[in-house]
Design an enzyme around this catalytic site. Structure first.
Site, PDB file in Angstrom:
ATOM      1  N   ALA A  80       0.818  -1.194   0.111  1.00  0.00           N
ATOM      2  CA  ALA A  80       0.033   0.023  -0.042  1.00  0.00           C
ATOM      3  C   ALA A  80       0.975   1.408   0.061  1.00  0.00           C
ATOM      4  O   ALA A  80       1.521   1.605   0.964  1.00  0.00           O
ATOM      5  CB  ALA A  80      -0.712  -0.077   1.074  1.00  0.00           C
ATOM      6  N   MET A  81       1.005   1.860  -1.037  1.00  0.00           N
ATOM      7  CA  MET A  81       1.876   3.014  -1.380  1.00  0.00           C
ATOM      8  C   MET A  81       0.753   4.211  -1.547  1.00  0.00           C
ATOM      9  O   MET A  81       1.017   5.190  -0.834  1.00  0.00           O
ATOM     10  CB  MET A  81       2.649   2.918  -2.546  1.00  0.00           C
ATOM     11  CG  MET A  81       3.761   1.926  -2.562  1.00  0.00           C
ATOM     12  SD  MET A  81       5.079   1.784  -3.874  1.00  0.00           S
ATOM     13  CE  MET A  81       5.338   0.348  -4.082  1.00  0.00           C
ATOM     14  N   PRO A  90      -5.180   8.505  -1.578  1.00  0.00           N
ATOM     15  CA  PRO A  90      -6.037   9.380  -2.375  1.00  0.00           C
ATOM     16  C   PRO A  90      -5.584  10.847  -2.284  1.00  0.00           C
ATOM     17  O   PRO A  90      -4.937  11.583  -1.346  1.00  0.00           O
ATOM     18  CB  PRO A  90      -7.237   9.392  -1.474  1.00  0.00           C
ATOM     19  CG  PRO A  90      -7.457   8.143  -0.608  1.00  0.00           C
ATOM     20  CD  PRO A  90      -5.876   8.026  -0.430  1.00  0.00           C
ATOM     21  N   THR A  95      -4.099  -3.167  -5.065  1.00  0.00           N
ATOM     22  CA  THR A  95      -4.320  -4.465  -5.914  1.00  0.00           C
ATOM     23  C   THR A  95      -3.808  -5.719  -4.741  1.00  0.00           C
ATOM     24  O   THR A  95      -2.846  -5.593  -4.160  1.00  0.00           O
ATOM     25  CB  THR A  95      -3.026  -4.784  -6.832  1.00  0.00           C
ATOM     26  OG1 THR A  95      -3.327  -3.661  -8.042  1.00  0.00           O
ATOM     27  CG2 THR A  95      -3.367  -6.068  -7.808  1.00  0.00           C
ATOM     28  N   PRO A 110      12.457  -0.288  -9.560  1.00  0.00           N
ATOM     29  CA  PRO A 110      12.826  -0.840 -11.146  1.00  0.00           C
ATOM     30  C   PRO A 110      12.312  -2.228 -11.393  1.00  0.00           C
ATOM     31  O   PRO A 110      11.891  -2.455 -12.568  1.00  0.00           O
ATOM     32  CB  PRO A 110      14.273  -0.815 -10.899  1.00  0.00           C
ATOM     33  CG  PRO A 110      14.481   0.102 -10.212  1.00  0.00           C
ATOM     34  CD  PRO A 110      13.419   0.284  -9.057  1.00  0.00           C
ATOM     35  N   GLN A 111      12.094  -3.096 -10.407  1.00  0.00           N
ATOM     36  CA  GLN A 111      11.480  -4.342 -10.646  1.00  0.00           C
ATOM     37  C   GLN A 111      10.262  -4.505 -10.955  1.00  0.00           C
ATOM     38  O   GLN A 111       9.589  -5.243 -11.859  1.00  0.00           O
ATOM     39  CB  GLN A 111      11.650  -5.573  -9.591  1.00  0.00           C
ATOM     40  CG  GLN A 111      11.104  -6.822  -9.876  1.00  0.00           C
ATOM     41  CD  GLN A 111      11.780  -7.745  -8.834  1.00  0.00           C
ATOM     42  OE1 GLN A 111      12.845  -8.283  -8.626  1.00  0.00           O
ATOM     43  NE2 GLN A 111      10.666  -8.583  -8.302  1.00  0.00           N
ATOM     44  N   GLU A 112       9.474  -3.493 -10.190  1.00  0.00           N
ATOM     45  CA  GLU A 112       7.924  -3.403 -10.454  1.00  0.00           C
ATOM     46  C   GLU A 112       7.672  -2.640 -12.010  1.00  0.00           C
ATOM     47  O   GLU A 112       6.902  -3.080 -12.740  1.00  0.00           O
ATOM     48  CB  GLU A 112       7.519  -2.541  -9.466  1.00  0.00           C
ATOM     49  CG  GLU A 112       6.026  -2.076  -9.704  1.00  0.00           C
ATOM     50  CD  GLU A 112       5.314  -1.074  -8.850  1.00  0.00           C
ATOM     51  OE1 GLU A 112       4.107  -0.666  -9.052  1.00  0.00           O
ATOM     52  OE2 GLU A 112       5.812  -0.647  -7.961  1.00  0.00           O
ATOM     53  N   ARG A 113       8.644  -1.957 -12.427  1.00  0.00           N
ATOM     54  CA  ARG A 113       8.456  -1.345 -13.727  1.00  0.00           C
ATOM     55  C   ARG A 113       8.947  -2.288 -14.880  1.00  0.00           C
ATOM     56  O   ARG A 113       8.154  -2.229 -15.872  1.00  0.00           O
ATOM     57  CB  ARG A 113       9.268   0.112 -13.879  1.00  0.00           C
ATOM     58  CG  ARG A 113       8.546   1.001 -13.122  1.00  0.00           C
ATOM     59  CD  ARG A 113       9.342   2.368 -12.824  1.00  0.00           C
ATOM     60  NE  ARG A 113       8.691   3.220 -11.983  1.00  0.00           N
ATOM     61  CZ  ARG A 113       9.044   4.039 -11.250  1.00  0.00           C
ATOM     62  NH1 ARG A 113      10.563   4.332 -11.147  1.00  0.00           N
ATOM     63  NH2 ARG A 113       8.327   4.982 -10.576  1.00  0.00           N
ATOM     64  N   HIS A 166     -10.557  -6.577 -35.489  1.00  0.00           N
ATOM     65  CA  HIS A 166     -11.710  -7.147 -35.314  1.00  0.00           C
ATOM     66  C   HIS A 166     -13.082  -6.688 -35.685  1.00  0.00           C
ATOM     67  O   HIS A 166     -14.069  -7.516 -35.453  1.00  0.00           O
ATOM     68  CB  HIS A 166     -11.717  -7.545 -33.754  1.00  0.00           C
ATOM     69  CG  HIS A 166     -10.939  -8.608 -33.304  1.00  0.00           C
ATOM     70  ND1 HIS A 166      -9.564  -8.510 -33.113  1.00  0.00           N
ATOM     71  CD2 HIS A 166     -11.067  -9.946 -32.499  1.00  0.00           C
ATOM     72  CE1 HIS A 166      -8.795  -9.562 -32.848  1.00  0.00           C
ATOM     73  NE2 HIS A 166      -9.775 -10.486 -32.359  1.00  0.00           N
TER      74      HIS A 166
END
Length: 385
Positions: free
Chosen positions: A125-126, A129, A161, A246-249, A344
């Protein structure tokens, strides 16, 4: 061209995951979409399969691997099938690096066995609102109690998430005010037990895409957090976030590339079957040119992703490298998926077709983990601009 970024172990894992998705996910995925989340027991199945324990040390019930490439394979296979695994990617891909890097041996003994089995699901949780990508502007506080036995957590988080199913949440909070010289000072990380009194799950947010992934608002009202649940050192939280972003990105870049590749596959299958004016859509020159152009872009995105994966495993992926990979791959995916949906026709707008869900799912890639505009700022700074 043959990809060289994955070895035999990665490809064996790919076969296992592909078979698992076909047997356990595809038949019930529409039910997950309708429910807005995956069933809680699905995470136990992923734990039994060994998905959550790949990078967990053997002494805590994991496989002890140190490569992020297994997570990349998982992401690629989910995209290929047009499905998502709820909050599992956050659990294994985002949260584990924080625990491995900053948890004490005692904390690892408490948390990692359940982490690997799927018994204890993690979220992070970063975002708050009103703050968005401005993490230094967070208002959530964690104040040491008068008797010094625990912290008292107050505040709110949003867009979390996995927030509905989580058993533990890594919460970013202020343990000291920001200073005029450094807005990032005074932020700490806590691994909060979601069963704590005063911890509340607010709305399960109704999103444009990623419908099978639970995303929630969280609030904290005088939540008591034991001293032993502080992750790392007090006041070092922003630094920890910077080291792990960086890993998240990279994960988002991989997902975007994989979604773009899947879009081409969906479109290619559709245009070869669909007939208009007495011939298949695939037979028109425009269709061939559109798919050829999409493939060229996806080939470039694959090269970017593979280079970044290699750099990450060598511990050489910089913040600017990750930002560049995320920016490029997410922008490519947006263009490619839009063009494949267009092929499509009207059916591309129907949710029963995977390209429609993919179009919605992909949109957030240019927002979360840092917006495209933030990525450009990071890259420009690395250029001395």
């Amino acid at each position: 061209m043959r990809r060289t970024v994955f070895n035999e172990d990665h490809e064996a894992f790919r076969e296992t995951i592909r078979a698992f998705i076909e047997a356990e996910v595809v038949p019930v995925y529409d039910e997950w979409l309708a429910a807005g989340q995956v069933p809680r027991d699905f995470y136990h199945k992923l734990g039994e399969l060994g998905v959550f324990g790949i990078e967990v040390p053997e002494e805590y019930g994991g496989a002890g691997e140190e490569s992020f490439k297994f997570q990349a394979v998982l992401s690629e296979e989910c995209a290929r099938a047009g499905v998502t695994f709820g909050g599992s990617s956050v659990h294994a891909g985002l949260c584990l690096p924080y625990v491995m890097a900053y948890a004490t041996d005692e904390q690892k003994k408490r948390w990692l066995p359940g982490f690997a089995s799927g018994e204890t699901m993690f979220a992070i949780a970063m975002t708050e609102p009103g703050t968005g990508s401005d993490l230094a502007g967070m208002k959530t506080t964690a104040k040491l109690s008068a008797d010094g036995t625990h912290y008292v957590l107050n505040g709110a988080k949003t867009f979390i998430t996995g927030g509905v199913h989580a058993d533990r949440v890594i919460v970013c909070a202020r343990t000291a005010p920001a200073t005029p010289e450094d807005r990032r000072a005074g932020i700490s990380l806590f691994v909060v037990d979601t069963a704590s009194e005063g911890y509340a799950i607010g709305r399960k947010l109704d999103k444009l895409g990623l419908k099978a992934s639970d995303t929630a608002e969280l609030s904290f009202s005088d939540v008591k957090v034991p001293l032993e649940d502080l992750l790392g050192e007090e006041g070092k939280g922003f630094s920890y976030l910077g080291q792990n972003l960086p890993q998240e990105r990279l994960a988002i870049a991989v997902s975007a590339y994989a979604q773009a590749a899947a879009a081409i596959r969906f479109a290619q299958e559709y245009v070869q079957e669909r007939t208009v004016f007495g011939q298949t859509v695939a037979s028109f020159q425009n269709t061939k040119f559109e798919l050829a152009a999409c493939k060229a872009e996806v080939d470039a995105a694959q090269a970017v992703v593979d280079r970044a994966l290699e750099a990450h495993d060598l511990r050489e992926l910089t913040a600017a490298d990750a930002a560049s990979a995320k920016l490029f791959c997410t922008e490519v995916a947006a263009r490619v998926i839009d063009r494949c949906l267009q092929l499509h026709g009207g059916y591309g707008y129907m949710n029963e077709y995977p390209i429609a869900r993919l179009y919605a799912d992909n949109r957030v890639n240019r927002i979360y983990g840092g917006t495209s505009e933030v990525m450009k700022s990071i890259i420009a700074k690395s250029m001395g601009l």
